[in-house]
Motif scaffolding. Structure first.
Motif, mmCIF file in Angstrom:
data_model
loop_
_atom_site.group_PDB
_atom_site.id
_atom_site.type_symbol
_atom_site.label_atom_id
_atom_site.label_comp_id
_atom_site.label_asym_id
_atom_site.label_seq_id
_atom_site.Cartn_x
_atom_site.Cartn_y
_atom_site.Cartn_z
ATOM 1 N N GLU A 32 69.530 -25.957 -15.833
ATOM 2 C CA GLU A 32 68.241 -26.589 -15.514
ATOM 3 C C GLU A 32 67.181 -25.560 -15.115
ATOM 4 O OE1 GLU A 32 68.569 -29.904 -12.823
ATOM 5 O OE2 GLU A 32 69.169 -31.219 -14.477
ATOM 6 N N ALA A 33 67.608 -24.461 -14.508
ATOM 7 C CA ALA A 33 66.644 -23.411 -14.128
ATOM 8 C C ALA A 33 65.976 -22.840 -15.379
ATOM 9 C CB ALA A 33 67.345 -22.320 -13.335
ATOM 10 N N GLU A 34 66.757 -22.709 -16.433
ATOM 11 C CA GLU A 34 66.222 -22.216 -17.709
ATOM 12 C C GLU A 34 65.184 -23.195 -18.276
ATOM 13 O OE1 GLU A 34 67.322 -19.313 -19.116
ATOM 14 O OE2 GLU A 34 66.055 -19.497 -20.905
ATOM 15 N N ILE A 35 65.527 -24.468 -18.231
ATOM 16 C CA ILE A 35 64.569 -25.487 -18.702
ATOM 17 C C ILE A 35 63.314 -25.462 -17.827
ATOM 18 C CG2 ILE A 35 64.174 -27.963 -19.004
ATOM 19 C CD1 ILE A 35 67.174 -28.276 -19.553
ATOM 20 N N LEU A 36 63.535 -25.406 -16.515
ATOM 21 C CA LEU A 36 62.413 -25.444 -15.576
ATOM 22 C C LEU A 36 61.429 -24.305 -15.827
ATOM 23 C CD1 LEU A 36 60.994 -26.651 -13.148
ATOM 24 C CD2 LEU A 36 62.566 -25.393 -11.654
ATOM 25 N N GLN A 37 61.974 -23.147 -16.148
ATOM 26 C CA GLN A 37 61.096 -22.007 -16.398
ATOM 27 C C GLN A 37 60.171 -22.286 -17.586
ATOM 28 O OE1 GLN A 37 63.060 -18.285 -17.052
ATOM 29 N NE2 GLN A 37 61.198 -17.117 -16.697
ATOM 30 N N LYS A 38 60.739 -22.857 -18.645
ATOM 31 C CA LYS A 38 59.934 -23.229 -19.819
ATOM 32 C C LYS A 38 58.858 -24.245 -19.448
ATOM 33 C CE LYS A 38 60.588 -21.578 -23.978
ATOM 34 N NZ LYS A 38 61.905 -21.092 -24.319
ATOM 35 N N LEU A 39 59.255 -25.247 -18.689
ATOM 36 C CA LEU A 39 58.313 -26.310 -18.325
ATOM 37 C C LEU A 39 57.180 -25.754 -17.465
ATOM 38 C CD1 LEU A 39 60.718 -29.283 -17.391
ATOM 39 C CD2 LEU A 39 59.755 -28.694 -19.626
ATOM 40 N N THR A 40 57.533 -24.853 -16.567
ATOM 41 C CA THR A 40 56.534 -24.248 -15.690
ATOM 42 C C THR A 40 55.570 -23.382 -16.494
ATOM 43 O OG1 THR A 40 58.240 -24.215 -13.989
ATOM 44 C CG2 THR A 40 56.256 -22.961 -13.539
ATOM 45 N N ASN A 41 56.134 -22.602 -17.405
ATOM 46 C CA ASN A 41 55.282 -21.752 -18.260
ATOM 47 C C ASN A 41 54.288 -22.585 -19.059
ATOM 48 O OD1 ASN A 41 56.526 -19.442 -17.461
ATOM 49 N ND2 ASN A 41 57.889 -19.293 -19.232
ATOM 50 N N LEU A 42 54.709 -23.775 -19.461
ATOM 51 C CA LEU A 42 53.852 -24.620 -20.295
ATOM 52 C C LEU A 42 52.967 -25.550 -19.459
ATOM 53 C CD1 LEU A 42 56.513 -25.579 -22.991
ATOM 54 C CD2 LEU A 42 54.461 -24.212 -23.408
ATOM 55 N N ILE A 49 53.202 -33.408 -21.324
ATOM 56 C CA ILE A 49 54.517 -33.984 -21.101
ATOM 57 C C ILE A 49 55.581 -33.209 -21.879
ATOM 58 C CG2 ILE A 49 53.518 -36.271 -20.742
ATOM 59 C CD1 ILE A 49 54.544 -37.191 -23.389
ATOM 60 N N ALA A 50 56.818 -33.282 -21.376
ATOM 61 C CA ALA A 50 57.975 -32.783 -22.114
ATOM 62 C C ALA A 50 58.904 -33.972 -22.315
ATOM 63 C CB ALA A 50 58.684 -31.689 -21.332
ATOM 64 N N VAL A 51 59.355 -34.158 -23.540
ATOM 65 C CA VAL A 51 60.283 -35.247 -23.832
ATOM 66 C C VAL A 51 61.692 -34.663 -23.928
ATOM 67 C CG1 VAL A 51 60.906 -37.079 -25.455
ATOM 68 C CG2 VAL A 51 58.490 -36.532 -25.068
ATOM 69 N N PHE A 52 62.640 -35.301 -23.252
ATOM 70 C CA PHE A 52 64.045 -34.881 -23.292
ATOM 71 C C PHE A 52 64.823 -35.900 -24.122
ATOM 72 C CE2 PHE A 52 64.825 -32.180 -19.204
ATOM 73 C CZ PHE A 52 63.547 -31.635 -19.246
ATOM 74 N N ALA A 53 65.545 -35.448 -25.130
ATOM 75 C CA ALA A 53 66.340 -36.358 -25.961
ATOM 76 C C ALA A 53 67.653 -35.698 -26.346
ATOM 77 C CB ALA A 53 65.549 -36.739 -27.209
ATOM 78 N N SER A 108 54.127 -31.051 -24.994
ATOM 79 C CA SER A 108 54.239 -29.595 -25.016
ATOM 80 C C SER A 108 55.578 -29.144 -25.554
ATOM 81 C CB SER A 108 54.072 -29.039 -23.605
ATOM 82 O OG SER A 108 52.842 -29.447 -23.082
ATOM 83 N N LEU A 109 56.601 -29.989 -25.379
ATOM 84 C CA LEU A 109 57.949 -29.533 -25.714
ATOM 85 C C LEU A 109 58.911 -30.702 -25.864
ATOM 86 C CD1 LEU A 109 59.534 -26.751 -25.828
ATOM 87 C CD2 LEU A 109 60.180 -27.206 -23.445
#
Ligand code: GRF
Length: 199
Positions: A68-78, A3-7, A31-32
């Motif tokens: 969001e594309a930048e965030i998405l890339q991180k989430l996908t990598n992880l 999971i990724a937590v957004f705060a 993960s993040l």
């Protein structure tokens, strides 16, 4: 599951989820932490908890899409499976919604559909309702509008202040969010039935 937590703020829910993971009551990996507010206490908590943080300011990007594309890339990598919003003060846009369809959840301090948006606790007090609560729901393009997963109600006592009500609500959130996430990630049923009443 990952999971990724957004705060965006204090991150007390983030911490409650992390503690549940550490204690083994929530079988998942954080993960993040994604934080859109440099300097938010949630980032300090991530450091104390040893959880990687992506601190990313939307202002540094030409558009929400690029942000969001930048965030998405991180989430996908992880290989993140589920996005968990915990006091993330921003609407999720099409880029993340499409990539994580049905895999984004949020916690909101009211009994939705009542009092969506900012300052739900202040809204409930101003409206003079006898009970309010906490809702965990799937995220769609609206403001606190997606399908409800779980809710817990809290009685508004005579003489209740914003501080006292917030304290009660947060105490519930901190036990409720990890429990509901465990059900969602590792439960047998597809749909979680979680309802609770606190006085
Ligand atoms: C929580 O009350 C949550 O319901 C709302 O924002 C608050 C976040 O608090 N969406 P914290 O940052 O987890 O302490």
């Amino acid at each position: 599951k990952k999971i990724a937590v957004f705060a965006s703020g204090s991150g007390s829910n983030f911490q409650a989820i992390a503690v549940a993971v550490q204690s083994g009551s929530l079988n998942a990996e954080i993960s993040l932490l994604v934080c859109d507010k440099p300097g938010a206490f949630a980032v300090d908590r991530a450091e104390m908890l040893g959880i990687p943080a992506l601190v990313i300011s939307p202002k540094s990007y030409p558009s929400k899409e690029a942000y969001e594309a930048e965030i998405l890339q991180k989430l996908t990598n992880l290989d993140v499976d589920l996005i968990v919003l915990a006091g993330y003060m921003r609407l999720i846009g099409p880029t993340l919604l499409k990539a994580y369809e049905g895999e984004i959840v949020n916690i909101h301090p009211s009994l939705l559909p009542a009092f969506p948006g900012k300052d739900a606790i202040g809204q409930a007090l101003a409206a003079g309702v006898e009970k309010t609560g906490v809702t965990i729901h799937y995220v769609d393009e609206g403001m606190d509008t997606g399908p409800i997963i779980a809710s817990a109600s809290v009685k508004v006592e005579a003489g209740e202040t914003r501080e006292s009500l917030q304290k009660k609500i947060q105490r519930i959130e901190h036990s409720m969010y990890p429990e509901v996430l465990e059900e969602l990630l590792n439960g047998e049923e597809e749909a979680v039935q979680w309802e609770k009443s606190v006085h």
